[in-house]
Write an enzyme that holds these catalytic residues in place. Sequence first.
Site, PDB file in Angstrom:
ATOM      1  N   HIS A   1       0.811  -1.220   0.000  1.00  0.00           N
ATOM      2  CA  HIS A   1       0.000   0.000   0.000  1.00  0.00           C
ATOM      3  C   HIS A   1       0.849   1.277   0.000  1.00  0.00           C
ATOM      4  O   HIS A   1       0.670   2.155   0.853  1.00  0.00           O
ATOM      5  CB  HIS A   1      -0.944  -0.008   1.216  1.00  0.00           C
ATOM      6  CG  HIS A   1      -1.833  -1.208   1.269  1.00  0.00           C
ATOM      7  ND1 HIS A   1      -2.184  -1.855   2.440  1.00  0.00           N
ATOM      8  CD2 HIS A   1      -2.446  -1.897   0.284  1.00  0.00           C
ATOM      9  CE1 HIS A   1      -2.964  -2.880   2.169  1.00  0.00           C
ATOM     10  NE2 HIS A   1      -3.137  -2.936   0.857  1.00  0.00           N
TER      11      HIS A   1
HETATM   12  C1  LIG Z   1      -0.241  -7.527  -4.648  1.00  0.00           C
HETATM   13  C2  LIG Z   1      -1.164  -6.422  -4.206  1.00  0.00           C
HETATM   14  C3  LIG Z   1      -2.211  -6.716  -3.341  1.00  0.00           C
HETATM   15  C4  LIG Z   1      -3.072  -5.708  -2.932  1.00  0.00           C
HETATM   16  N1  LIG Z   1      -4.190  -6.040  -2.223  1.00  0.00           N
HETATM   17  C5  LIG Z   1      -5.118  -5.095  -1.995  1.00  0.00           C
HETATM   18  C6  LIG Z   1      -6.376  -5.449  -1.446  1.00  0.00           C
HETATM   19  O1  LIG Z   1      -6.673  -6.617  -1.201  1.00  0.00           O
HETATM   20  N2  LIG Z   1      -7.287  -4.456  -1.224  1.00  0.00           N
HETATM   21  C7  LIG Z   1      -7.008  -3.151  -1.498  1.00  0.00           C
HETATM   22  O2  LIG Z   1      -7.849  -2.282  -1.229  1.00  0.00           O
HETATM   23  N3  LIG Z   1      -5.815  -2.791  -2.018  1.00  0.00           N
HETATM   24  C8  LIG Z   1      -4.889  -3.733  -2.320  1.00  0.00           C
HETATM   25  N4  LIG Z   1      -3.735  -3.388  -2.933  1.00  0.00           N
HETATM   26  C9  LIG Z   1      -3.450  -1.967  -3.165  1.00  0.00           C
HETATM   27  C10 LIG Z   1      -4.293  -1.335  -4.274  1.00  0.00           C
HETATM   28  O3  LIG Z   1      -4.558  -2.249  -5.298  1.00  0.00           O
HETATM   29  C11 LIG Z   1      -3.559  -0.095  -4.808  1.00  0.00           C
HETATM   30  O4  LIG Z   1      -3.296   0.787  -3.744  1.00  0.00           O
HETATM   31  C12 LIG Z   1      -4.359   0.656  -5.844  1.00  0.00           C
HETATM   32  O5  LIG Z   1      -4.727  -0.196  -6.895  1.00  0.00           O
HETATM   33  C13 LIG Z   1      -3.534   1.834  -6.356  1.00  0.00           C
HETATM   34  O6  LIG Z   1      -4.266   2.525  -7.333  1.00  0.00           O
HETATM   35  P1  LIG Z   1      -3.567   3.644  -8.217  1.00  0.00           P
HETATM   36  O7  LIG Z   1      -4.612   4.159  -9.124  1.00  0.00           O
HETATM   37  O8  LIG Z   1      -2.873   4.605  -7.330  1.00  0.00           O
HETATM   38  O9  LIG Z   1      -2.399   2.910  -9.025  1.00  0.00           O
HETATM   39  P2  LIG Z   1      -2.426   1.577  -9.892  1.00  0.00           P
HETATM   40  O10 LIG Z   1      -3.721   0.868  -9.753  1.00  0.00           O
HETATM   41  O11 LIG Z   1      -1.187   0.827  -9.547  1.00  0.00           O
HETATM   42  O12 LIG Z   1      -2.378   2.099 -11.386  1.00  0.00           O
HETATM   43  C14 LIG Z   1      -1.278   2.672 -12.024  1.00  0.00           C
HETATM   44  C15 LIG Z   1      -1.372   2.324 -13.489  1.00  0.00           C
HETATM   45  O13 LIG Z   1      -0.500   3.159 -14.228  1.00  0.00           O
HETATM   46  C16 LIG Z   1       0.164   2.383 -15.204  1.00  0.00           C
HETATM   47  N5  LIG Z   1       1.401   3.073 -15.529  1.00  0.00           N
HETATM   48  C17 LIG Z   1       2.459   3.266 -14.737  1.00  0.00           C
HETATM   49  N6  LIG Z   1       3.395   3.996 -15.361  1.00  0.00           N
HETATM   50  C18 LIG Z   1       2.900   4.282 -16.585  1.00  0.00           C
HETATM   51  C19 LIG Z   1       3.399   5.007 -17.697  1.00  0.00           C
HETATM   52  N7  LIG Z   1       4.594   5.612 -17.641  1.00  0.00           N
HETATM   53  N8  LIG Z   1       2.630   5.088 -18.815  1.00  0.00           N
HETATM   54  C20 LIG Z   1       1.404   4.496 -18.865  1.00  0.00           C
HETATM   55  N9  LIG Z   1       0.890   3.790 -17.831  1.00  0.00           N
HETATM   56  C21 LIG Z   1       1.624   3.697 -16.705  1.00  0.00           C
HETATM   57  C22 LIG Z   1       0.367   1.038 -14.537  1.00  0.00           C
HETATM   58  O14 LIG Z   1       0.625   0.022 -15.462  1.00  0.00           O
HETATM   59  C23 LIG Z   1      -0.958   0.887 -13.806  1.00  0.00           C
HETATM   60  O15 LIG Z   1      -1.928   0.284 -14.613  1.00  0.00           O
HETATM   61  C24 LIG Z   1      -2.840  -4.372  -3.352  1.00  0.00           C
HETATM   62  C25 LIG Z   1      -1.792  -4.078  -4.211  1.00  0.00           C
HETATM   63  C26 LIG Z   1      -0.963  -5.082  -4.655  1.00  0.00           C
HETATM   64  C27 LIG Z   1       0.166  -4.749  -5.597  1.00  0.00           C
END
Ligand SMILES: Cc1cc2nc3c(=O)[nH]c(=O)nc-3n(C[C@H](O)[C@H](O)[C@H](O)COP(=O)(O)OP(=O)(O)OC[C@H]3O[C@@H](n4cnc5c(N)ncnc54)[C@H](O)[C@@H]3O)c2cc1C
Length: 528
Positions: free
Chosen positions: A467
Amino acid sequence: MEEFDYVIIGGGSAGCAVASRLSENPKTTVCLLEAGGAGNNWVVKAPMGIAIMVPSKTNNWAFETVPQPGLNGRKGYQPRGKALGGSSAINAMVYIRGHRSDYDGWAALGNTGWGYEDVLPYFKKSEKNEVVQDAFHGTGGPLNVTSIRTSNPFQEYFLDAGRQLQLPVTSDFNGTDQTGLGVYQVTQKNGERWSAARAYIEPNLSRPNLKIITGAYARKILFDGKRAIGVEFGRDGKVESVRARGEIILSSGAFQSPQLLMLSGIGNAPDLKSLGIEVRHHAPAVGQNLQDHIDFAFTYRSKTLDNFGISFGGLRRLWREIGRYRSDGIGMITSNVAECGGFLKTDPNLQAPDIQLHFSMATADNHGRTRHLGHGFGCHVCLLRPKSRGTVMLNSADPAAPPRIDPKFYDHPDDLEVMVKAFKITRRIMDAEPLAKWRTAEIYSESVRSDEEIRNILRDRSDTVYHPVGTARMGTDETAVVDPQLRVSGVAGLRVVDASIMPSLIGGNTNAPSIMIGEKAADMIRAA
Ligand SMILES: Cc1cc2nc3c(=O)[nH]c(=O)nc-3n(C[C@H](O)[C@H](O)[C@H](O)COP(=O)(O)OP(=O)(O)OC[C@H]3O[C@@H](n4cnc5c(N)ncnc54)[C@H](O)[C@@H]3O)c2cc1C
């Protein structure tokens, strides 16, 4: 160069929500750039696919941290989703929002509009809860939330262990009181993972005003003076660009959003110059304030086939379970592994729980990368509000290079001391008869008794529970990276919308909060 009203970089939890909401207006054109693939094959859809994705590079950036002095010099592992849906395409699907006081804390820092009562409507707007219907839950949103369909008896053993210790048991961690043990609700529908992409993008793929480009790795944000006007990205070995008439929305997650800001010249000027990057805006706070849930996992061997594992009996069972899953969408294949857990206080005087448990139906050792013959179970315990603060910096000016991730785990001495208490509380639950009778060995911590031994094993074996947040901190002070409208300070036409904007880490899992941030940002952008 193709032009859109909005260009969103990163189709993760927050990015999918923003793209979907902004393109609800057919007159608004939206382009979503995602570095990974479509994230819609069986390994994403079948919840047990997590066991394949987390330890490998399947839909996963699989980052490493720099060596952590607090972890006796070990490097941490940082899986992050690389597909439409982002980390929600590989996560454990636990549906948690955090504690009321987390958001009230953000508001108290000056972030008007981010208190609990302000964000609750966005949690509800995103949610379609199949089970709980009350003032805290939504039933009409795109994100399906429901009960897990495994019927694993270990859920009851875990709750019974808690009852024996007079710990409260709750059926809803997202209602009036978070405290207690319970079975987690999950972001699934009909036994399939309900990633942000399935919730927000798949139903809207036919919108002519929403263009989704997968396999598009953003290399930098293009500027006209101080105004963000486009994005340069790599795809299939070629460099392409798109233009934004309105705004660019950076949703690449807590590691890659700050990385892209820095690659685009927004960061600490001396650091950027030393890498030969032209400075657009001196913003020393970019990449600072990294916070993550440090976690320790108790690991046990067991003999029962109710736990996942490697054995002949286990293989036979798996075969049967695949059949059950294909015919009825139930059983072991719907497991998120971390089926139950809880929120507890290490000090009864605390306002909110400060530790979280994830009970796992498998050993899930070392992020599933260390495999054991036979069967087992485990229990993770993590620190919800660590005081340690880390950084995300650039390793190089090459956009293809991974960012330099330094969570500085256990840098603040209080974090280790609270985890010593957390270790003892978790062990009492695991040693209670309803659970203890199922184990044949405690793999790593059997002989660990004294506080000093606990400190040592914590340093030897702790790592993230996934997280990371806070690296493009929202605030009203001069050093904040974004303002409470999520606009990047010092430039125009650019917002950050993802987990990086959190000023402080919330007490719980971060997927629903990231989606909430996306929902709220979409309203802000529409109102601008
Ligand atoms: C293994 C794991 C288990 C987890 N379990 C849980 C859970 O059970 N419950 C829960 O609530 N949370 C969980 N989390 C945490 C939660 O999923 C994340 O905090 C959340 O998805 C983050 O959202 P975000 O939009 O910030 O980033 P992300 O969802 O990580 O999205 C970022 C996106 O940007 C893309 N990207 C990155 N750089 C570039 C670029 N330069 N150009 C184009 N695209 C790019 C990536 O490929 C990705 O698709 C878990 C996370 C992981 C990794």
